[in-house]
Design a protein around this motif. Sequence first.
Motif, PDB file in Angstrom:
ATOM      1  N   ASP A 205       0.819  -1.213   0.000  1.00 45.89           N
ATOM      2  CA  ASP A 205       0.000   0.000   0.000  1.00 45.89           C
ATOM      3  C   ASP A 205       0.850   1.259   0.000  1.00 45.89           C
ATOM      4  OD1 ASP A 205       1.024  -0.339   2.515  1.00 45.89           O
ATOM      5  OD2 ASP A 205      -0.841   0.049   3.585  1.00 45.89           O
ATOM      6  N   SER A 206       2.168   1.111  -0.086  1.00 43.73           N
ATOM      7  CA  SER A 206       3.083   2.251  -0.119  1.00 43.73           C
ATOM      8  C   SER A 206       3.738   2.343  -1.488  1.00 43.73           C
ATOM      9  CB  SER A 206       4.165   2.086   0.956  1.00 43.73           C
ATOM     10  OG  SER A 206       5.152   3.094   0.843  1.00 43.73           O
ATOM     11  N   ASP A 207       4.100   3.565  -1.867  1.00 41.42           N
ATOM     12  CA  ASP A 207       4.851   3.751  -3.109  1.00 41.42           C
ATOM     13  C   ASP A 207       6.256   4.265  -2.834  1.00 41.42           C
ATOM     14  OD1 ASP A 207       4.333   6.308  -2.266  1.00 41.42           O
ATOM     15  OD2 ASP A 207       3.351   6.978  -4.111  1.00 41.42           O
ATOM     16  N   LYS A 208       6.709   4.165  -1.570  1.00 34.22           N
ATOM     17  CA  LYS A 208       8.031   4.654  -1.206  1.00 34.22           C
ATOM     18  C   LYS A 208       9.131   3.799  -1.836  1.00 34.22           C
ATOM     19  CE  LYS A 208       6.914   6.834   3.226  1.00 34.22           C
ATOM     20  NZ  LYS A 208       7.249   6.887   4.676  1.00 34.22           N
ATOM     21  N   PRO A 209      10.268   4.390  -2.166  1.00 33.28           N
ATOM     22  CA  PRO A 209      11.413   3.606  -2.643  1.00 33.28           C
ATOM     23  C   PRO A 209      11.854   2.612  -1.566  1.00 33.28           C
ATOM     24  CG  PRO A 209      11.755   5.951  -3.012  1.00 33.28           C
ATOM     25  CD  PRO A 209      10.553   5.835  -2.132  1.00 33.28           C
ATOM     26  N   LEU A 210      12.454   1.508  -2.017  1.00 27.63           N
ATOM     27  CA  LEU A 210      12.805   0.411  -1.125  1.00 27.63           C
ATOM     28  C   LEU A 210      14.312   0.250  -0.994  1.00 27.63           C
ATOM     29  CD1 LEU A 210      10.336  -2.197  -2.663  1.00 27.63           C
ATOM     30  CD2 LEU A 210       9.985  -0.912  -0.547  1.00 27.63           C
ATOM     31  N   VAL A 211      14.761   0.050   0.239  1.00 24.31           N
ATOM     32  CA  VAL A 211      16.118  -0.413   0.493  1.00 24.31           C
ATOM     33  C   VAL A 211      15.992  -1.820   1.056  1.00 24.31           C
ATOM     34  CG1 VAL A 211      18.214  -0.135   1.857  1.00 24.31           C
ATOM     35  CG2 VAL A 211      17.076   1.876   0.897  1.00 24.31           C
ATOM     36  N   LEU A 212      16.535  -2.796   0.342  1.00 21.19           N
ATOM     37  CA  LEU A 212      16.537  -4.192   0.771  1.00 21.19           C
ATOM     38  C   LEU A 212      17.921  -4.497   1.318  1.00 21.19           C
ATOM     39  CD1 LEU A 212      14.798  -5.686  -2.402  1.00 21.19           C
ATOM     40  CD2 LEU A 212      13.713  -4.760  -0.346  1.00 21.19           C
ATOM     41  N   LEU A 213      17.985  -5.024   2.527  1.00 21.03           N
ATOM     42  CA  LEU A 213      19.260  -5.273   3.198  1.00 21.03           C
ATOM     43  C   LEU A 213      19.318  -6.730   3.618  1.00 21.03           C
ATOM     44  CD1 LEU A 213      21.867  -4.027   4.553  1.00 21.03           C
ATOM     45  CD2 LEU A 213      20.454  -3.754   6.605  1.00 21.03           C
ATOM     46  N   ALA A 214      20.337  -7.447   3.153  1.00 18.72           N
ATOM     47  CA  ALA A 214      20.470  -8.867   3.486  1.00 18.72           C
ATOM     48  C   ALA A 214      21.891  -9.173   3.906  1.00 18.72           C
ATOM     49  CB  ALA A 214      20.089  -9.739   2.291  1.00 18.72           C
ATOM     50  N   SER A 215      22.029 -10.029   4.911  1.00 15.04           N
ATOM     51  CA  SER A 215      23.343 -10.577   5.247  1.00 15.04           C
ATOM     52  C   SER A 215      23.234 -12.098   5.186  1.00 15.04           C
ATOM     53  CB  SER A 215      23.791 -10.128   6.644  1.00 15.04           C
ATOM     54  OG  SER A 215      23.000 -10.723   7.654  1.00 15.04           O
ATOM     55  N   GLN A 290      26.368  -0.280   6.948  1.00 14.72           N
ATOM     56  CA  GLN A 290      27.046   1.004   6.839  1.00 14.72           C
ATOM     57  C   GLN A 290      27.088   1.476   5.386  1.00 14.72           C
ATOM     58  OE1 GLN A 290      28.065   2.741   9.546  1.00 14.72           O
ATOM     59  NE2 GLN A 290      28.557   4.454   8.177  1.00 14.72           N
ATOM     60  N   ALA A 291      27.150   0.533   4.460  1.00 18.48           N
ATOM     61  CA  ALA A 291      27.175   0.894   3.043  1.00 18.48           C
ATOM     62  C   ALA A 291      25.913   1.662   2.658  1.00 18.48           C
ATOM     63  CB  ALA A 291      27.319  -0.357   2.180  1.00 18.48           C
ATOM     64  N   VAL A 292      24.793   1.296   3.258  1.00 14.48           N
ATOM     65  CA  VAL A 292      23.548   2.015   2.979  1.00 14.48           C
ATOM     66  C   VAL A 292      23.676   3.476   3.405  1.00 14.48           C
ATOM     67  CG1 VAL A 292      21.082   2.153   3.506  1.00 14.48           C
ATOM     68  CG2 VAL A 292      22.172  -0.077   3.168  1.00 14.48           C
ATOM     69  N   LEU A 293      24.231   3.707   4.596  1.00  8.31           N
ATOM     70  CA  LEU A 293      24.389   5.072   5.089  1.00  8.31           C
ATOM     71  C   LEU A 293      25.361   5.880   4.234  1.00  8.31           C
ATOM     72  CD1 LEU A 293      24.498   4.506   8.943  1.00  8.31           C
ATOM     73  CD2 LEU A 293      22.643   5.510   7.608  1.00  8.31           C
ATOM     74  N   GLU A 294      26.349   5.199   3.647  1.00  9.27           N
ATOM     75  CA  GLU A 294      27.284   5.896   2.765  1.00  9.27           C
ATOM     76  C   GLU A 294      26.579   6.420   1.514  1.00  9.27           C
ATOM     77  OE1 GLU A 294      30.212   2.942   2.043  1.00  9.27           O
ATOM     78  OE2 GLU A 294      31.068   3.024   4.066  1.00  9.27           O
ATOM     79  N   ASP A 295      25.517   5.733   1.115  1.00 11.51           N
ATOM     80  CA  ASP A 295      24.797   6.110  -0.109  1.00 11.51           C
ATOM     81  C   ASP A 295      23.540   6.934   0.157  1.00 11.51           C
ATOM     82  OD1 ASP A 295      26.721   4.637  -1.382  1.00 11.51           O
ATOM     83  OD2 ASP A 295      25.439   2.912  -1.808  1.00 11.51           O
ATOM     84  N   PHE A 296      22.981   6.801   1.350  1.00  3.82           N
ATOM     85  CA  PHE A 296      21.727   7.479   1.676  1.00  3.82           C
ATOM     86  C   PHE A 296      21.900   8.250   2.986  1.00  3.82           C
ATOM     87  CE2 PHE A 296      20.399   3.916  -0.940  1.00  3.82           C
ATOM     88  CZ  PHE A 296      19.414   4.455  -1.762  1.00  3.82           C
ATOM     89  N   SER A 297      22.057   9.537   2.884  1.00  5.77           N
ATOM     90  CA  SER A 297      22.122  10.357   4.098  1.00  5.77           C
ATOM     91  C   SER A 297      20.729  10.641   4.642  1.00  5.77           C
ATOM     92  CB  SER A 297      22.841  11.676   3.819  1.00  5.77           C
ATOM     93  OG  SER A 297      22.151  12.414   2.814  1.00  5.77           O
ATOM     94  N   ASP A 298      19.717  10.476   3.786  1.00  4.69           N
ATOM     95  CA  ASP A 298      18.331  10.753   4.180  1.00  4.69           C
ATOM     96  C   ASP A 298      17.445   9.588   3.748  1.00  4.69           C
ATOM     97  OD1 ASP A 298      15.828  11.703   4.767  1.00  4.69           O
ATOM     98  OD2 ASP A 298      15.927  13.451   3.441  1.00  4.69           O
ATOM     99  N   LEU A 299      16.925   8.853   4.728  1.00  3.39           N
ATOM    100  CA  LEU A 299      16.032   7.722   4.457  1.00  3.39           C
ATOM    101  C   LEU A 299      14.602   8.024   4.889  1.00  3.39           C
ATOM    102  CD1 LEU A 299      18.317   4.754   5.601  1.00  3.39           C
ATOM    103  CD2 LEU A 299      17.523   5.175   3.257  1.00  3.39           C
ATOM    104  N   SER A 300      14.319   9.289   5.126  1.00  5.13           N
ATOM    105  CA  SER A 300      13.009   9.654   5.673  1.00  5.13           C
ATOM    106  C   SER A 300      11.857   9.313   4.731  1.00  5.13           C
ATOM    107  CB  SER A 300      12.976  11.145   6.022  1.00  5.13           C
ATOM    108  OG  SER A 300      13.217  11.942   4.873  1.00  5.13           O
ATOM    109  N   GLY A 301      12.142   9.201   3.445  1.00  7.80           N
ATOM    110  CA  GLY A 301      11.093   8.892   2.481  1.00  7.80           C
ATOM    111  C   GLY A 301      11.150   7.476   1.956  1.00  7.80           C
TER     112      GLY A 301
END
Length: 348
Positions: A205-215, A290-301
Amino acid sequence: MSFNVSVLPSGRSFSANADETLLAAAIRQGIGLPYGCKDGACGSCKCKMLEGTVTHGTHQLKALSAEEEASGFILTCCGVAHSDVVLESRQVTDESAFPIRKMPVRVTSMQRASSEVMVIRLQLPASDMMKYHAGQYVEFLLRDGDRRSYSMANAPHTQTETPGLELHIRHMAGGKFTEHVFGGMKEKEILRIEGPYGSFFLREDSDKPLVLLASGTGFAPIKALIEHMQYKNITRPAVLYWGARRPADLYMHDWMQAKIAEMPHLRYIPVISDALLEDQWIGRTGFVHQAVLEDFSDLSGHQVYACGAPIVVESARDAYSALAGLPVEEFFADAFTTEADKAKAVSA
């Protein structure tokens, strides 16, 4: 004796017996409270109790600290009501309300995807399909009453073409079940499973961009999500960060390369933490969260979907909210809590 449990802001309610946990009661009645391990180890079911009295069974302090409990937070997976209760949980949904079933399954194939990962396929009873949401998991019912949980790595629709379930199992030295998988298990072996379980699935029900994180094998439910997105033609921008110790541990790297060629809205960033010279790795290195934070300083959306080792999931949850403004309700996770992790549970 039973008590009424109300959940805000949805306004939904259910009854809980005096001898069952709140989560067990919710699952029994098709109420989709968030949860992960069901054993007081991961903290995914933590929510605020606004009214009522609840006592906890054994759990890990990292899942619910004494300070959090004093502030009114509870774990529904090990909390038992002693009065009517009002909870605050913004993830209540009907989406996970598929009936939970027990069924026999047959091992139809076993493939070593890497030195530490086995991909197995399970055949369901004739003309049967399991209804589940991509991202959910099943539990193996062992002969001695123990259970082991594994996420489905194939989206539900794939059962139409290739009936059965795909699971990715990482070898755990000394593990009761994984030692058998990597040792004595043979094709055609009969096992028993129960499911589906879990509140990890795509919120469509959301149209927000997705960050998928897997280890590690946290890739399994993410793979199912990606298959589901492609099948449903969900074109929200998405990027997968897959973390592993060595390049060989990216056991479906070629599959991901093929998938991003088919899905223009999907990007793939593998991250290696312990590359050696002989690996000749020229990609990203370090901690995957941490790699996500290096690429995205703002994840609010954004929405974030994280799977894998508890330390990765917990670090991501804390950092993304504190440093990148991710709303806490937009972080969805499935921490792969091992039996060793659960054994560390302490009585709070």
